[in-house]
Scaffold this active site. Structure first.
Site, PDB file in Angstrom:
ATOM      1  CB  SER A  90      -0.910   0.043   1.223  1.00  0.00           C
ATOM      2  OG  SER A  90      -1.595   1.288   1.295  1.00  0.00           O
ATOM      3  CE1 TYR A 131      -4.818  -2.472   4.853  1.00  0.00           C
ATOM      4  CE2 TYR A 131      -3.755  -0.432   4.162  1.00  0.00           C
ATOM      5  CZ  TYR A 131      -4.349  -1.642   3.847  1.00  0.00           C
ATOM      6  OH  TYR A 131      -4.457  -2.029   2.532  1.00  0.00           O
TER       7      TYR A 131
END
Length: 255
Positions: free
Chosen positions: A146, A159
């Site tokens: 990500s 996350y």
């Protein structure tokens, strides 16, 4: 229309009942792969499989809840191999969960669950599938990272740390399994959302100041996954391919 870049390949895509995972499964099937669609929802999985088959592709659904236990990952690998009628040539570790809580609002149970799903599950899935790929002569593994693994933002610290872990595991796995014929790479998506016509997304502001200037479509990630799974990337090992509209590398300065 099938172009056949993945003709004859057998692929497992985790978390492929929606969004990025679904787009990857559909793109793989369109290129000739036999795809195992996997996720928790049988209804959504059936919908993805039926759509692929309606377009002439090959796909089957295997229900799985990748909770981070080694057994859950091993069970999915066994079931996928059985459905595919042999080994797995391409593995996409896409399944993940995203709690957007601030650090002080994150409890220990949430912390453990996010690491279990986002890091432990793909680690143990790779642990069982990569050696089998090597034994069979090779394969390709694609992990999902990500953009917020490398560009700090004030939300989602938990996350983003899991995605940083996955990008590190990509490099380590490439070193471990690459010499045995298994290429391991990662894709780092930007802000990607399924199109919802007429519905503004709060994620749009996160793409301000980028060359793209807008949200990404899941198909952009699927195109990158096809490349990393296909022969065109035969000399590509251990990279993280940014598909993020320039979010992590470029700032557009307005005059």
């Amino acid at each position: 229309m099938m172009n056949g870049r993945l003709q004859g390949r057998r692929a497992l895509v985790t978390g492929s009942t929606s969004n990025i995972g679904r787009a990857i499964a559909e793109a793989f099937a369109a290129e000739g792969a036999h795809v195992v669609v996997s996720g928790r929802s049988a209804d959504r999985g059936k919908d993805v499989v039926e759509g692929i088959r309606a377009r002439g592709g090959r796909a089957d659904f295997v229900q799985a809840d990748l909770d981070g236990t080694a057994e859950a990952s091993r069970a999915l690998a066994r079931d996928a191999v059985a459905v595919l009628g042999g080994g797995i040539d391409v593995l996409v570790n896409n399944a993940g969960i995203y709690p957007g809580d601030a650090t002080a609002d994150t409890d220990e149970q949430t912390f453990d669950r996010v690491y279990a799903v986002n890091v432990k599950a793909p680690f143990f899935l790779t642990a069982v599938i990569a050696p089998a790929m090597a034994e069979a002569g090779g394969g390709a593994i694609i992990n999902l990272g990500s953009w917020i693994a490398r560009l700090g933002v004030p939300v989602g610290a938990l996350y983003s740390s899991t995605k940083g872990a996955m990008e590190t595991l990509t490099r380590a796995s490439a070193a471990e399994f690459g010499p045995r014929g298994v290429r391991v790479n990662a894709i780092s998506p930007g802000v990607i959302l399924e199109p919802s016509p007429g519905e503004p997304s709060p994620g749009e502001v996160m793409m301000n100041g980028t060359p793209a200037g807008t949200l990404g479509d899941p198909r952009a990630i699927a195109h990158a996954a096809v490349y990393l799974a296909a022969e065109e990337s035969a000399f590509v090992h251990g990279i993280t391919l940014d598909v993020d509209g320039g979010r992590t590398t470029t700032a557009v300065i307005a005059a």
